[in-house]
Design a protein around this motif. Structure first.
Motif, PDB file in Angstrom:
ATOM      1  N   ASN A  46       6.105  13.287  14.964  1.00 38.92           N
ATOM      2  CA  ASN A  46       5.040  13.060  13.987  1.00 38.92           C
ATOM      3  C   ASN A  46       5.673  12.581  12.693  1.00 38.92           C
ATOM      4  N   PHE A  47       4.973  11.701  11.989  1.00 36.98           N
ATOM      5  CA  PHE A  47       5.481  11.191  10.702  1.00 36.98           C
ATOM      6  C   PHE A  47       4.316  11.254   9.724  1.00 36.98           C
ATOM      7  N   ALA A  48       4.077  12.445   9.195  1.00 35.73           N
ATOM      8  CA  ALA A  48       2.848  12.743   8.463  1.00 35.73           C
ATOM      9  C   ALA A  48       3.053  12.621   6.960  1.00 35.73           C
ATOM     10  N   LEU A  49       2.433  11.615   6.373  1.00 33.07           N
ATOM     11  CA  LEU A  49       2.517  11.383   4.932  1.00 33.07           C
ATOM     12  C   LEU A  49       1.218  11.724   4.219  1.00 33.07           C
ATOM     13  N   TYR A  50       0.200  12.139   4.965  1.00 33.22           N
ATOM     14  CA  TYR A  50      -1.142  12.268   4.384  1.00 33.22           C
ATOM     15  C   TYR A  50      -1.251  13.274   3.238  1.00 33.22           C
ATOM     16  N   PRO A  51      -0.413  14.344   3.143  1.00 33.99           N
ATOM     17  CA  PRO A  51      -0.547  15.233   1.981  1.00 33.99           C
ATOM     18  C   PRO A  51      -0.314  14.529   0.644  1.00 33.99           C
ATOM     19  N   MET A  52       0.407  13.422   0.659  1.00 37.96           N
ATOM     20  CA  MET A  52       0.652  12.685  -0.581  1.00 37.96           C
ATOM     21  C   MET A  52      -0.638  12.157  -1.195  1.00 37.96           C
ATOM     22  N   ALA A  53      -1.617  11.874  -0.351  1.00 34.94           N
ATOM     23  CA  ALA A  53      -2.846  11.244  -0.840  1.00 34.94           C
ATOM     24  C   ALA A  53      -3.575  12.122  -1.846  1.00 34.94           C
ATOM     25  N   ALA A  54      -3.486  13.433  -1.694  1.00 37.20           N
ATOM     26  CA  ALA A  54      -4.199  14.341  -2.594  1.00 37.20           C
ATOM     27  C   ALA A  54      -3.632  14.310  -4.008  1.00 37.20           C
ATOM     28  N   ARG A  55      -2.412  13.817  -4.170  1.00 39.97           N
ATOM     29  CA  ARG A  55      -1.769  13.798  -5.484  1.00 39.97           C
ATOM     30  C   ARG A  55      -1.943  12.469  -6.211  1.00 39.97           C
ATOM     31  N   ILE A  56      -2.606  11.512  -5.576  1.00 41.56           N
ATOM     32  CA  ILE A  56      -2.755  10.183  -6.160  1.00 41.56           C
ATOM     33  C   ILE A  56      -4.199   9.988  -6.603  1.00 41.56           C
ATOM     34  N   THR A  57      -4.374   9.632  -7.851  1.00 42.83           N
ATOM     35  CA  THR A  57      -5.724   9.451  -8.389  1.00 42.83           C
ATOM     36  C   THR A  57      -6.082   7.977  -8.574  1.00 42.83           C
ATOM     37  N   GLU A  58      -5.091   7.115  -8.716  1.00 41.24           N
ATOM     38  CA  GLU A  58      -5.332   5.680  -8.872  1.00 41.24           C
ATOM     39  C   GLU A  58      -4.513   4.926  -7.838  1.00 41.24           C
ATOM     40  N   TRP A  59      -5.217   4.104  -7.054  1.00 43.61           N
ATOM     41  CA  TRP A  59      -4.563   3.347  -5.994  1.00 43.61           C
ATOM     42  C   TRP A  59      -4.364   1.910  -6.455  1.00 43.61           C
ATOM     43  N   LYS A  60      -3.210   1.356  -6.149  1.00 40.60           N
ATOM     44  CA  LYS A  60      -2.911  -0.020  -6.544  1.00 40.60           C
ATOM     45  C   LYS A  60      -3.357  -1.035  -5.497  1.00 40.60           C
ATOM     46  N   HIS A  61      -3.395  -0.627  -4.238  1.00 44.02           N
ATOM     47  CA  HIS A  61      -3.713  -1.552  -3.147  1.00 44.02           C
ATOM     48  C   HIS A  61      -4.743  -0.904  -2.217  1.00 44.02           C
ATOM     49  N   ASP A  62      -5.592  -1.734  -1.628  1.00 44.29           N
ATOM     50  CA  ASP A  62      -6.658  -1.230  -0.772  1.00 44.29           C
ATOM     51  C   ASP A  62      -6.130  -0.507   0.471  1.00 44.29           C
ATOM     52  N   TRP A  63      -4.941  -0.904   0.940  1.00 48.52           N
ATOM     53  CA  TRP A  63      -4.442  -0.345   2.192  1.00 48.52           C
ATOM     54  C   TRP A  63      -3.805   1.025   2.021  1.00 48.52           C
ATOM     55  N   GLU A  64      -3.464   1.417   0.802  1.00 43.70           N
ATOM     56  CA  GLU A  64      -2.635   2.606   0.608  1.00 43.70           C
ATOM     57  C   GLU A  64      -3.321   3.898   1.063  1.00 43.70           C
ATOM     58  N   GLU A  65      -4.531   4.148   0.563  1.00 40.77           N
ATOM     59  CA  GLU A  65      -5.190   5.409   0.878  1.00 40.77           C
ATOM     60  C   GLU A  65      -5.493   5.549   2.368  1.00 40.77           C
TER      61      GLU A  65
END
Length: 238
Positions: A46-65
């Motif tokens: 598994n390569f789970a990065l999803y917990p990072m999303a909760a710490r980001i309030t402004e996204w620079k690119h549509d694909w990131e979230e």
């Protein structure tokens, strides 16, 4: 070609690429450029990065979230067949391998390929910490990995440590103190201090400063780019 013309550093290219890439796509660049070294991931995980999303309030690119959130169902495929294929393709092109081990089980997979005669020493092993799905950046895990590698490979290997995020420098320091080598760079960690974005050069300067104050010397740089590795020697380790 520009890197080769500008310096004598060893070029180390990934065969891991991205977990969403096919193996053929991951090998496209290394097969084209035939670097001296290639990374090789030693197990499916598994390569789970999803917990990072909760710490980001402004996204620079549509694909990131959506990409980050989707990693709760992402498998990074590195089967024994995949590993054998990379060994054959890049070994035939003269590459040596940096074996990326995200878990203790990956050391045993490497031993399997050594026993098969598909891999010959000396081995260069990178212990990878801090990715959810692999080992946490925990000092006890580093000691376990070192003891296990000692038992499996004896004097036939060197090790380096990669730690993602804020544990990058602490784990690198511990690795150097244990006689290992270190990797720092923006691929693994974006920050110099809390809230302070780093440059690659600043991370390099910081770890060099720590190692030299410990009495170590920097012998050579072994990877260019956003993840930068160094071969280090401390007086008590040789």
């Amino acid at each position: 070609p520009s890197i080769k013309a500008g310096c004598d550093a060893v070029v180390n290219m990934t065969t891991g690429g991205s977990a969403v890439m096919t193996l053929d796509a991951r090998l496209e660049a290394p097969k084209r450029f035939c670097p001296e070294m290639c990374s090789l991931n030693m197990g499916t995980m598994n390569f789970a990065l999803y917990p990072m999303a909760a710490r980001i309030t402004e996204w620079k690119h549509d694909w990131e979230e959506p990409f980050l959130l989707g990693t709760d169902d992402l498998v990074f495929k590195n089967t024994p067949r995949d590993i054998a294929h990379v060994l054959a393709e890049m070994g035939a092109r003269g590459a040596r391998f940096e074996f990326e081990c995200y878990d203790v089980s990956h050391l045993y997979m490497l031993k399997h390929f050594v026993d098969r005669g598909a891999v010959a020493g000396p081995l260069y092993i990178q212990f990878v910490f801090g990715v959810l799905g692999g080992m946490a950046a925990d000092p006890d895990m580093l000691m376990l990995m070192k003891r296990t590698a000692d038992r499996l490979f004896g004097e036939t290997y060197l090790f380096s440590v990669l730690a993602a995020g804020r544990q990058q420098i602490p784990m690198a320091t511990m690795a150097a103190a244990m006689g290992g080598h270190v990797r720092v760079g923006l691929e693994d960690n974006l920050f110099l201090d809390r809230g302070v974005l780093a440059t690659n050069a600043q991370l390099v300067e910081r770890v060099i400063g720590i190692i030299t104050r410990m009495g170590g010397t920097i012998e050579c740089q072994s990877e260019l780019g956003v993840g930068t590795q160094f071969i280090v020697t401390l007086p008590h380790t040789g």
